[in-house]
Design an enzyme around this catalytic site. Structure first.
Site, short mmCIF file in Angstrom:
data_model
loop_
_atom_site.label_atom_id
_atom_site.label_comp_id
_atom_site.label_asym_id
_atom_site.label_seq_id
_atom_site.Cartn_x
_atom_site.Cartn_y
_atom_site.Cartn_z
N ASN A 168 -4.84 -17.75 -6.18
CA ASN A 168 -3.94 -16.85 -5.44
C ASN A 168 -4.23 -15.40 -5.80
OD1 ASN A 168 -2.30 -18.89 -4.12
ND2 ASN A 168 -1.56 -19.38 -6.17
N LYS B 129 -12.27 -25.17 3.98
CA LYS B 129 -12.93 -24.25 3.05
C LYS B 129 -14.17 -24.88 2.43
CE LYS B 129 -10.74 -20.30 3.02
NZ LYS B 129 -11.46 -19.07 3.41
N PRO C 151 20.36 30.76 -20.25
CA PRO C 151 19.98 31.92 -21.05
C PRO C 151 20.98 32.21 -22.18
CG PRO C 151 19.70 32.39 -18.72
CD PRO C 151 20.40 31.07 -18.81
N GLY C 152 20.43 32.46 -23.37
CA GLY C 152 21.26 32.80 -24.53
C GLY C 152 21.89 31.62 -25.23
N LEU D 31 -15.15 -12.35 4.72
CA LEU D 31 -13.78 -12.54 4.25
C LEU D 31 -12.89 -13.19 5.31
CD1 LEU D 31 -13.28 -8.96 2.70
CD2 LEU D 31 -14.45 -10.94 1.71
N TYR E 16 -6.60 -27.46 4.96
CA TYR E 16 -7.11 -26.15 4.56
C TYR E 16 -8.26 -26.31 3.57
CZ TYR E 16 -7.21 -21.46 2.50
OH TYR E 16 -7.61 -20.23 2.03
#
Length: 369
Positions: free
Chosen positions: A132, A107, A281-282, A53, A103
């Site tokens: 990409n 490659k 409560p209630g 890689l 580039y």
């Protein structure tokens, strides 16, 4: 299996290593720029698979493209040949290998070198020409527009979008890693001799930016991205990975009174609204009915009673609920209903409604059970 990973500290390398380890691969030889070059010889003696890689994509000098993308590949292959190791090799190339730029040429040279090596040694080689790549841990303001936009948008930093109509071909890091690990077993998808990732997302640059801004705004308007859209789903996950560590949480508006509180958590146009209700409560809440709107109640803490009465009748139906026994109670339309806290502590109820509340069309008619 002993696996050599070059470029181990890079974006793809970190994701690959994390997944390999999660799958039980422990004998990993990790090689990067800061690794002692002497170790390469020992690693190539007994490795059984190579993920190559390592590469250069943002050099200070254009000559470094060829040195990094061709030169080190040559060094790696020479070391394998020296040790008479013909294990399979997977290399990450780029779709730019088709282009005539520094580039792309570097490659392409790396690809050709690997194919020649395969003919010479009969080793299996897998050349992935990747578009990409985006996903968690990708470095922003480096070589990924998606990473840069994710990083800048969540931090309210300025963006430069030269042409929103530029069409991008993107692959998600998890899909890349899945394809790489499948290659360990020789299972690859090929096209014209090159390996590829099964899922490629084609999207305009402007749409990426638009979505990322919507994701940021969703923390305020409580909307949920479209998880049925495969690209939107993974882009949303990616955007969250760029949140500053002191901004993981965000406040919600609590509607409070002496009875307790009601707080909306999420809202969607297609899947309704999710809220949490806290009753003292209630306290009795509700005593209303709906023509079309329907709900689901789930008491997760405390104990209470949900009562129903069909409009136009006198029969009252009781459902006792408790956080000790989680069960969902459907609230059908046409039944006035309430929820009463019968305990000594606050009762917490998770609620879903099939549509977000619309004050202009509330569909809520008050009538005691």
């Amino acid at each position: 299996m002993k696996i050599l990973v070059t470029g181990a500290h890079g974006f793809v390398g970190k994701n690959l290593i994390a997944e390999l380890r999660s799958k039980g691969y422990e004998d990993l030889y990790l090689y990067d720029l800061d690794t002692d070059p002497v170790l390469l010889n020992s690693y190539t003696k007994d490795c059984e698979f190579v993920f190559h890689l390592a590469g250069v994509n943002r050099p200070k000098d254009e000559e470094e493209f060829m040195q990094g993308n061709f030169g080190f590949t040559d060094t790696l292959l020479a070391s394998l040949k020296k040790n008479q190791n013909t294990c399979p090799i997977l290399i990450t190339s780029s779709i730019q290998a088709k282009l005539d730029n520094p580039y792309g040429r570097s490659k392409k040279a790396g690809e050709d070198l690997l194919f020649s090596y395969a003919k010479e040694t009969m080793a299996s080689v897998y050349v992935f020409r990747l578009p990409n790549v985006f996903g968690k841990w990708c470095r922003p303001n480096y070589n990924s527009a998606v990473a840069t936009f994710c990083y800048n948008i969540v931090r309210d930093l300025p963006l430069t979008v030269n042409d929103p109509d530029v069409v991008m071909n993107l692959v998600y890091i998890d899909d890349v890693i899945q394809a790489f690990i499948a290659a360990l077993n020789g299972d690859v998808l090929k096209e014209e001799g090159f390996c590829k990732v099964s899922t490629i997302h084609t999207v305009k640059l402007g749409r990426v930016v638009e979505l990322l801004k919507e994701f940021k705004e969703s923390r305020k308007n409580l909307s949920v991205p479209n998880m049925a859209d495969s690209f939107e789903k993974v882009l949303y996950s990616t955007s969250l990975s760029y949140l500053p560590e002191d901004q993981f949480s965000y406040p919600l508006k609590m509607n409070t009174d002496n009875r307790g509180s009601f707080t909306e958590i999420l809202r969607t146009a297609e899947r309704g609204q999710f809220s949490v209700n806290i009753s003292k409560p209630g306290i009795t809440k509700g005593n209303h009915w709906h023509h079309t709107k329907n709900e689901k109640f789930l008491v997760v803490s405390g104990k209470g009673l949900i009562q129903f009465r069909k409009i136009g009748t006198e029969k009252v139906i009781d459902y006792h609920v408790s956080g000790e026994k989680l069960e969902v109670v459907d609230i059908p339309p046409g039944y006035t209903h309430n929820i009463i806290n019968l305990g000594d502590e606050d009762m917490v109820t998770f609620m879903w409604a099939n549509e977000p509340f619309n004050p202009e069309k509330p569909d809520t008619i008050f009538e005691k059970v």
